[in-house]
Enzyme design. Structure first.
Site, PDB file in Angstrom:
ATOM      1  N   PHE A 177       0.794  -1.224   0.000  1.00 51.75           N
ATOM      2  CA  PHE A 177       0.000   0.000   0.000  1.00 51.75           C
ATOM      3  C   PHE A 177       0.824   1.270   0.000  1.00 51.75           C
ATOM      4  O   PHE A 177       0.281   2.355  -0.103  1.00 51.75           O
ATOM      5  CB  PHE A 177      -0.904   0.036   1.234  1.00 51.75           C
ATOM      6  CG  PHE A 177      -1.850  -1.112   1.287  1.00 51.75           C
ATOM      7  CD1 PHE A 177      -2.859  -1.224   0.344  1.00 51.75           C
ATOM      8  CD2 PHE A 177      -1.728  -2.080   2.257  1.00 51.75           C
ATOM      9  CE1 PHE A 177      -3.727  -2.294   0.378  1.00 51.75           C
ATOM     10  CE2 PHE A 177      -2.595  -3.150   2.303  1.00 51.75           C
ATOM     11  CZ  PHE A 177      -3.600  -3.255   1.357  1.00 51.75           C
ATOM     12  N   ALA A 178       2.113   1.139   0.185  1.00 50.62           N
ATOM     13  CA  ALA A 178       2.892   2.359   0.383  1.00 50.62           C
ATOM     14  C   ALA A 178       4.342   2.155  -0.020  1.00 50.62           C
ATOM     15  O   ALA A 178       4.827   1.027  -0.094  1.00 50.62           O
ATOM     16  CB  ALA A 178       2.835   2.747   1.858  1.00 50.62           C
ATOM     17  N   VAL A 180       8.248   3.866   0.971  1.00 51.45           N
ATOM     18  CA  VAL A 180       8.915   4.715   1.954  1.00 51.45           C
ATOM     19  C   VAL A 180      10.124   5.347   1.287  1.00 51.45           C
ATOM     20  O   VAL A 180      10.937   4.655   0.679  1.00 51.45           O
ATOM     21  CB  VAL A 180       9.347   3.892   3.191  1.00 51.45           C
ATOM     22  CG1 VAL A 180      10.023   4.783   4.218  1.00 51.45           C
ATOM     23  CG2 VAL A 180       8.158   3.185   3.814  1.00 51.45           C
ATOM     24  N   LYS A 195       6.500   7.840   4.510  1.00 49.40           N
ATOM     25  CA  LYS A 195       5.751   6.687   4.017  1.00 49.40           C
ATOM     26  C   LYS A 195       4.565   7.216   3.228  1.00 49.40           C
ATOM     27  O   LYS A 195       3.711   7.916   3.771  1.00 49.40           O
ATOM     28  CB  LYS A 195       5.288   5.834   5.190  1.00 49.40           C
ATOM     29  CG  LYS A 195       4.530   4.609   4.737  1.00 49.40           C
ATOM     30  CD  LYS A 195       4.458   3.574   5.821  1.00 49.40           C
ATOM     31  CE  LYS A 195       3.794   2.323   5.289  1.00 49.40           C
ATOM     32  NZ  LYS A 195       3.855   1.206   6.200  1.00 49.40           N
ATOM     33  N   ASP A 297       0.477  -7.082  13.252  1.00 46.86           N
ATOM     34  CA  ASP A 297       1.118  -7.438  11.981  1.00 46.86           C
ATOM     35  C   ASP A 297       2.637  -7.472  12.157  1.00 46.86           C
ATOM     36  O   ASP A 297       3.376  -7.051  11.284  1.00 46.86           O
ATOM     37  CB  ASP A 297       0.711  -6.415  10.906  1.00 46.86           C
ATOM     38  CG  ASP A 297       1.110  -6.876   9.502  1.00 46.86           C
ATOM     39  OD1 ASP A 297       1.243  -8.115   9.295  1.00 46.86           O
ATOM     40  OD2 ASP A 297       1.311  -6.020   8.632  1.00 46.86           O
ATOM     41  N   LYS A 299       6.176  -8.700  12.005  1.00 46.11           N
ATOM     42  CA  LYS A 299       6.944  -9.632  11.176  1.00 46.11           C
ATOM     43  C   LYS A 299       8.309  -8.998  10.964  1.00 46.11           C
ATOM     44  O   LYS A 299       8.459  -7.787  11.197  1.00 46.11           O
ATOM     45  CB  LYS A 299       6.234  -9.886   9.846  1.00 46.11           C
ATOM     46  CG  LYS A 299       5.843  -8.649   9.084  1.00 46.11           C
ATOM     47  CD  LYS A 299       4.953  -9.005   7.912  1.00 46.11           C
ATOM     48  CE  LYS A 299       4.421  -7.734   7.269  1.00 46.11           C
ATOM     49  NZ  LYS A 299       3.420  -7.995   6.248  1.00 46.11           N
ATOM     50  N   ASN A 302       8.654  -5.588   9.455  1.00 49.06           N
ATOM     51  CA  ASN A 302       8.177  -4.417  10.191  1.00 49.06           C
ATOM     52  C   ASN A 302       9.077  -4.057  11.364  1.00 49.06           C
ATOM     53  O   ASN A 302       8.752  -3.170  12.139  1.00 49.06           O
ATOM     54  CB  ASN A 302       6.768  -4.673  10.740  1.00 49.06           C
ATOM     55  CG  ASN A 302       5.732  -4.654   9.644  1.00 49.06           C
ATOM     56  OD1 ASN A 302       5.998  -4.128   8.578  1.00 49.06           O
ATOM     57  ND2 ASN A 302       4.576  -5.230   9.898  1.00 49.06           N
ATOM     58  N   ASP A 317       5.175   0.298  11.469  1.00 43.79           N
ATOM     59  CA  ASP A 317       3.862  -0.112  10.967  1.00 43.79           C
ATOM     60  C   ASP A 317       2.871  -0.417  12.071  1.00 43.79           C
ATOM     61  O   ASP A 317       2.079  -1.341  11.966  1.00 43.79           O
ATOM     62  CB  ASP A 317       4.003  -1.335  10.046  1.00 43.79           C
ATOM     63  CG  ASP A 317       4.243  -0.893   8.621  1.00 43.79           C
ATOM     64  OD1 ASP A 317       3.872   0.244   8.300  1.00 43.79           O
ATOM     65  OD2 ASP A 317       4.794  -1.681   7.847  1.00 43.79           O
ATOM     66  N   THR A 336       3.334 -17.083   2.435  1.00 42.86           N
ATOM     67  CA  THR A 336       2.657 -17.531   3.647  1.00 42.86           C
ATOM     68  C   THR A 336       2.883 -16.535   4.769  1.00 42.86           C
ATOM     69  O   THR A 336       4.011 -16.178   5.055  1.00 42.86           O
ATOM     70  CB  THR A 336       3.248 -18.890   4.078  1.00 42.86           C
ATOM     71  OG1 THR A 336       3.183 -19.730   2.943  1.00 42.86           O
ATOM     72  CG2 THR A 336       2.465 -19.484   5.212  1.00 42.86           C
TER      73      THR A 336
HETATM   74  C1  PIT Z   1      11.980   4.148   8.172  1.00 44.56           C
HETATM   75  C2  PIT Z   1      12.507   3.362   7.163  1.00 44.56           C
HETATM   76  C3  PIT Z   1      11.686   2.439   6.551  1.00 44.56           C
HETATM   77  C4  PIT Z   1      10.356   2.297   6.932  1.00 44.56           C
HETATM   78  C5  PIT Z   1       9.839   3.100   7.938  1.00 44.56           C
HETATM   79  C6  PIT Z   1      10.654   4.033   8.570  1.00 44.56           C
HETATM   80  C7  PIT Z   1       8.455   2.937   8.324  1.00 44.56           C
HETATM   81  C8  PIT Z   1       8.032   3.210   9.567  1.00 44.56           C
HETATM   82  C9  PIT Z   1       6.640   3.171  10.025  1.00 44.56           C
HETATM   83  C10 PIT Z   1       5.580   2.931   9.181  1.00 44.56           C
HETATM   84  C11 PIT Z   1       4.289   2.958   9.695  1.00 44.56           C
HETATM   85  C12 PIT Z   1       4.050   3.227  11.041  1.00 44.56           C
HETATM   86  C13 PIT Z   1       5.115   3.447  11.891  1.00 44.56           C
HETATM   87  C14 PIT Z   1       6.402   3.429  11.385  1.00 44.56           C
HETATM   88  O1  PIT Z   1       2.783   3.230  11.503  1.00 44.56           O
HETATM   89  O2  PIT Z   1      12.194   1.665   5.570  1.00 44.56           O
HETATM   90  O3  PIT Z   1      12.779   5.061   8.782  1.00 44.56           O
HETATM   91  O4  PIT Z   1       3.229   2.711   8.902  1.00 44.56           O
END
Ligand code: PIT
Length: 410
Positions: A177-178, A180, A195, A297, A299, A302, A317, A336
């Site tokens: 969905f996103a 970064v 993000k 979630d 894993k 994350n 996340d 999986t």
């Molecule tokens: C970073 C580097 C990276 C991913 C992120 C941060 C994502 C962090 C994140 C994403 C979320 C959230 C909390 C933290 O709720 O590769 O510095 O959706």
């Protein structure tokens, strides 16, 4: 220029007379925000303590290099005497063009790509430009001539909102969905991670994505995220909703990659480091659980890691999974979902599970760290992912083989 960037002015960047004459006398300017009308371009350093370089009208070409004959002098040993040249076409319009020419032996890099000696290319607003080497050198940290280039020839300031306040750069990761991306906060020069969600707020159809209530849920969830403050949780600085109703989260920049990459790159993690990581993971979970929040979630993807050795954990996340119902989650999953507790898969509504699902995930993650493998033996031919997850068994043999605990050896 902000005071934090003023310490090594004379040594690191010597600017031409014309620069000094036209530079506004107020040196307390916000970093990059207040674009002076006489400036057609600026290089903002990616390293602290290096001064920004402003390119002033009406001079169209600036020569950059080690020798003092240049307009901009970088005294690095990887910098050629005549390293590069930057030229503005002199037009004060939005579509005016700035060219960068590489004349160097060690290279001039735009967004990580080397131009090549004698080669010119258009330099877009927001590009990362590196002189001498594409990235920082571990042996010579002072030799870091990386900048973000701002094309300000039209004199127009960007609007507020994310794109007005930040310059976005290279991608750090991409999910369903996103994506970064690294971004630079113009006001402070601090790097963050942004993000950017593709369609969380605008998606439509029968999925739960894109409805107004979904938007509300996302906003509520973000509100929770903004209240989280823990050293092992990725800090959420602020959020934006663009005119196209896309959601952007500005997050703490964690540059060590994620736990999945870490496990794979070292073919498993030692017991000592597994312990270090798991402890921090549990600290983060105990904190959010105490606030009534469940991650749901968890894993290795994350779990972000800092660059330190051993790496520190920053859980990412948080809570966004809540905006997406389990059906959608399952549909969008690839492979999986080894770290997902069976009760999440089996439930038909959003109720009925709690913080224990995160503990389940921790167990699976610890297993993966120690063994470099998924804990489960499962029927790969089972098409129903619910049946597959709820009937799988744990392959303890692999853990026994990999760990040094004599009690676990049969
Ligand atoms: C970073 C580097 C990276 C991913 C992120 C941060 C994502 C962090 C994140 C994403 C979320 C959230 C909390 C933290 O709720 O590769 O510095 O959706």
């Amino acid at each position: 220029m902000s005071s934090q960037h003023s310490q090594h002015d004379d040594e690191s960047v010597v600017e031409s007379q014309s620069v000094k004459q036209t530079q506004p006398s107020s040196q307390g300017l916000d970093f990059g925000r207040e674009i002076h009308e006489n400036v057609w371009g600026s290089f903002y350093p990616l390293v602290k303590d290096m001064k920004e370089v402003n390119l002033f009208k009406p001079k169209l070409t600036y020569r950059i290099g080690r020798s003092l004959h240049n307009d901009v002098v970088f005294p690095g040993y990887k910098i050629s005497n005549k390293h590069a040249e930057i030229t503005w076409d002199g037009r004060e319009t939005k579509d005016s063009i700035i060219m960068l020419k590489d004349n160097s032996s060690n290279g001039t890099y735009v967004n990580g790509q080397r131009l090549g000696k004698g080669v010119s290319r258009i330099l877009p607003d927001g590009a990362e430009v590196a002189f001498g080497s594409p990235g920082p050198s571990s042996t010579q940290p002072a030799e870091d001539y990386r900048f973000i280039f701002r094309h300000t020839a039209s004199g127009q300031q960007r609007e507020d909102g994310f794109y007005g306040l930040y310059d976005s750069h290279d991608q750090l990761g991409r999910g369903t969905f996103a994506s970064v991306v690294r971004c630079l906060e113009r006001k402070t020069g601090i790097l963050w991670a942004a993000k950017m969600f593709s369609n969380l707020l605008t998606g439509g159809g029968s999925s739960s994505l894109g409805s107004r209530s979904n938007e509300k849920m996302v906003s509520r969830e973000i509100g929770i995220l903004q209240t989280l403050s823990h050293p092992n949780i990725c800090f959420l600085k602020e959020t934006f909703i663009t005119e196209e109703r896309k959601l952007i989260l500005v997050l703490e920049l964690i540059e060590g990659g994620d736990l999945l990459e870490y496990i794979l790159s070292s073919s498993g993690v030692s017991e000592e480091i597994t312990q270090h990581i798991t402890y921090q993971l549990c600290l983060a979970l105990s904190y959010v659980h105490s606030l009534g929040i469940t991650h749901r979630d968890l894993k290795p993807e994350n779990i972000l890691l800092t660059k330190s050795n051993p790496p520190d954990v920053k859980v990412a996340d948080f809570g966004l999974a809540k905006a997406i119902d389990s059906q959608t989650m399952l549909k969008t999953m690839c492979g999986t979902p080894a770290y997902l507790a069976p009760e999440i898969v089996m439930q038909t509504n959003m109720q009925g599970y709690d913080n224990l699902v995160d503990s389940w995930s921790v167990g699976a993650i610890v297993f993966s760290m120690l063994t470099n493998a998924s804990p489960f033996i499962e029927d790969e031919n089972q098409p129903d992912i619910r049946v597959r997850i709820s009937t799988r068994t744990v392959d303890w043999r692999i853990l026994r083989e990999k760990t040094s605990n004599p009690m676990s050896k049969s």
